[in-house]
Design an enzyme around this catalytic site. Structure first.
Site, PDB file in Angstrom:
ATOM      1  N   THR A 193       0.842  -1.199   0.000  1.00  0.00           N
ATOM      2  CA  THR A 193       0.000   0.000   0.000  1.00  0.00           C
ATOM      3  C   THR A 193       0.878   1.250   0.000  1.00  0.00           C
ATOM      4  OG1 THR A 193      -1.781  -1.108   1.185  1.00  0.00           O
ATOM      5  CG2 THR A 193      -1.686   1.281   1.373  1.00  0.00           C
ATOM      6  N   ARG A 221     -13.510  -8.458  -0.829  1.00  0.00           N
ATOM      7  CA  ARG A 221     -12.830  -8.023   0.394  1.00  0.00           C
ATOM      8  C   ARG A 221     -12.282  -6.610   0.250  1.00  0.00           C
ATOM      9  NH1 ARG A 221      -7.455  -6.062   1.803  1.00  0.00           N
ATOM     10  NH2 ARG A 221      -7.074  -6.611   3.972  1.00  0.00           N
ATOM     11  N   THR A 244      -0.526   1.412   6.484  1.00  0.00           N
ATOM     12  CA  THR A 244      -0.283   0.267   5.612  1.00  0.00           C
ATOM     13  C   THR A 244      -0.129  -0.963   6.492  1.00  0.00           C
ATOM     14  OG1 THR A 244       1.257  -0.773   4.047  1.00  0.00           O
ATOM     15  CG2 THR A 244       2.203   0.819   5.584  1.00  0.00           C
ATOM     16  N   GLY A 245      -0.821  -2.038   6.153  1.00  0.00           N
ATOM     17  CA  GLY A 245      -0.703  -3.236   6.974  1.00  0.00           C
ATOM     18  C   GLY A 245      -1.842  -4.199   6.755  1.00  0.00           C
ATOM     19  N   GLY A 247      -5.126  -5.119   6.919  1.00  0.00           N
ATOM     20  CA  GLY A 247      -6.275  -4.243   7.014  1.00  0.00           C
ATOM     21  C   GLY A 247      -7.331  -4.641   8.013  1.00  0.00           C
TER      22      GLY A 247
END
Length: 354
Positions: A193, A221, A244-245, A247
């Protein structure tokens, strides 16, 4: 809350005088966080990532240095990363289970907290621009799928063919995921991201985030990146954040808003304690870092990982991540200009205090 009050009280007693070198503008960017192995980072690969991060940083910095708006700066930086095949946003986005590229993005203006977001689009070259158009040219905040694409067509966005977004590396990740019955985390190792946050010379904040989601995602999703308050948030009273990660965990914590809310509460507690002595209480850099780290620790304890970038009204540019690395960069009017990948690579005096 007790910890927050204690932290504010301590900082208030030790608050230094205003420094003349406080940045007039500030910018931070990220290109994803994750389990990055220094041993597998070849000099050529590192140089490629650093070059694109620097191009994004330079694009946003030029706008801010010339007196431009934070909103324009973050869009300029994010477009560079959306156009790069190295990141999981725009060109180079990961594949869904069905073998398509579905793009999500969100953007927020700290002046009035206006926001725009889109999810599941397949034909828009730069999703961050469509998210901003939702913000400025519709009565809505969040559009998805076919509806978002119909809106894009109505507003004059060119239809980008699906093959533009596809890259061999991302297709190989999907094929490996299916063949070896792996999870998205097993094949991605990082969350690509992209995002940017900025403070301009007028004192306005902005944040934006763009992503292709997770490899092999199914059933429509959607993660945190396009969700205002989870992956993106900006409020001139507190901060601008892009995340970012993983989600699912960032959604549950409400990471971006949670950080801004804690910072705003810290300022308000300081103001209440100081009275007329400090009409504009300053939050020290270590306090900002503490708050960001605490929220990311909450994510970690729940089982998630990733990172955030944020900029404050004082121009502090902060990174916090609970992974081995995060593609990132920051610059400001005080002369800071750096990009980094692994932990501990920033300059020790990167964010001067007041």
């Amino acid at each position: 809350m007790k910890k927050l009050i204690a932290l504010a009280a301590l900082a208030l007693m030790t608050q230094p005088a205003l420094a003349e070198d406080a940045p007039e503008w500030s910018l931070a960017i990220h290109g994803g966080a994750g389990t990055l192995d220094p041993a597998q980072m070849t000099p050529e690969k590192r140089a490629a990532y650093e070059a694109d991060l620097q191009r994004a940083l330079d694009a946003g910095s030029k706008i801010l240095a010339d007196g431009g708006d934070a909103m324009d700066a973050i869009k300029a930086a994010i477009i560079i990363m959306e156009d790069s095949p190295l990141f999981n946003a725009g060109k180079g986005a990961v594949f869904t289970w069905e073998g398509t590229n579905e793009l999500d993005a969100s953007i927020m203006d700290g002046r009035d907290r206006s926001a725009g977001a889109i999810a599941g689009v397949k034909t828009v070259k730069n999703p961050i621009l469509l998210a901003d158009r939702v913000r400025t040219d519709s009565e809505h905040v969040f559009l998805m799928g076919a509806g978002a694409e119909a809106f894009a067509a109505e507003k004059g966005f060119a239809v980008t063919p699906p093959e533009y977004f596809a890259t061999p590396a991302r297709r190989e990740s999907l094929e490996r995921l299916k063949a070896e019955k792996l999870s998205a985390l097993d094949v991605d190792h990082k969350f690509g991201t992209v995002g940017a946050v900025a403070l301009d010379r007028k004192g306005n904040l902005a944040a934006g985030t763009s992503t292709g989601g997770m490899t092999g995602k199914r059933w429509g999703r959607i993660g945190d990146a396009p969700v205002i308050g989870a992956g993106t948030y900006a409020d001139n009273r507190a901060c601008a954040v892009s995340a970012t990660g993983w989600g699912e965990y960032f959604l549950r914590v409400g990471v971006a808003h949670e950080i801004c809310a804690r910072l705003r509460a810290t300022v308000e507690v300081k103001a209440a304690m100081a009275g007329d002595k400090a009409p504009d209480p300053f939050v020290r850099t270590e306090e900002v870092q503490y708050i960001a780290d605490a929220v990311m620790e909450d994510v970690r304890q729940m089982g998630g990982d990733g990172g955030v970038i944020l900029v404050t009204p004082a121009g502090q540019a902060i990174f916090s991540f609970n992974t081995t690395g995060m593609y990132r960069g920051r610059a400001n009017s005080a002369g800071l200009n750096e990009v980094a990948i692994f932990g501990g690579e920033e300059k020790a005096s990167a964010t001067p205090d007041h």
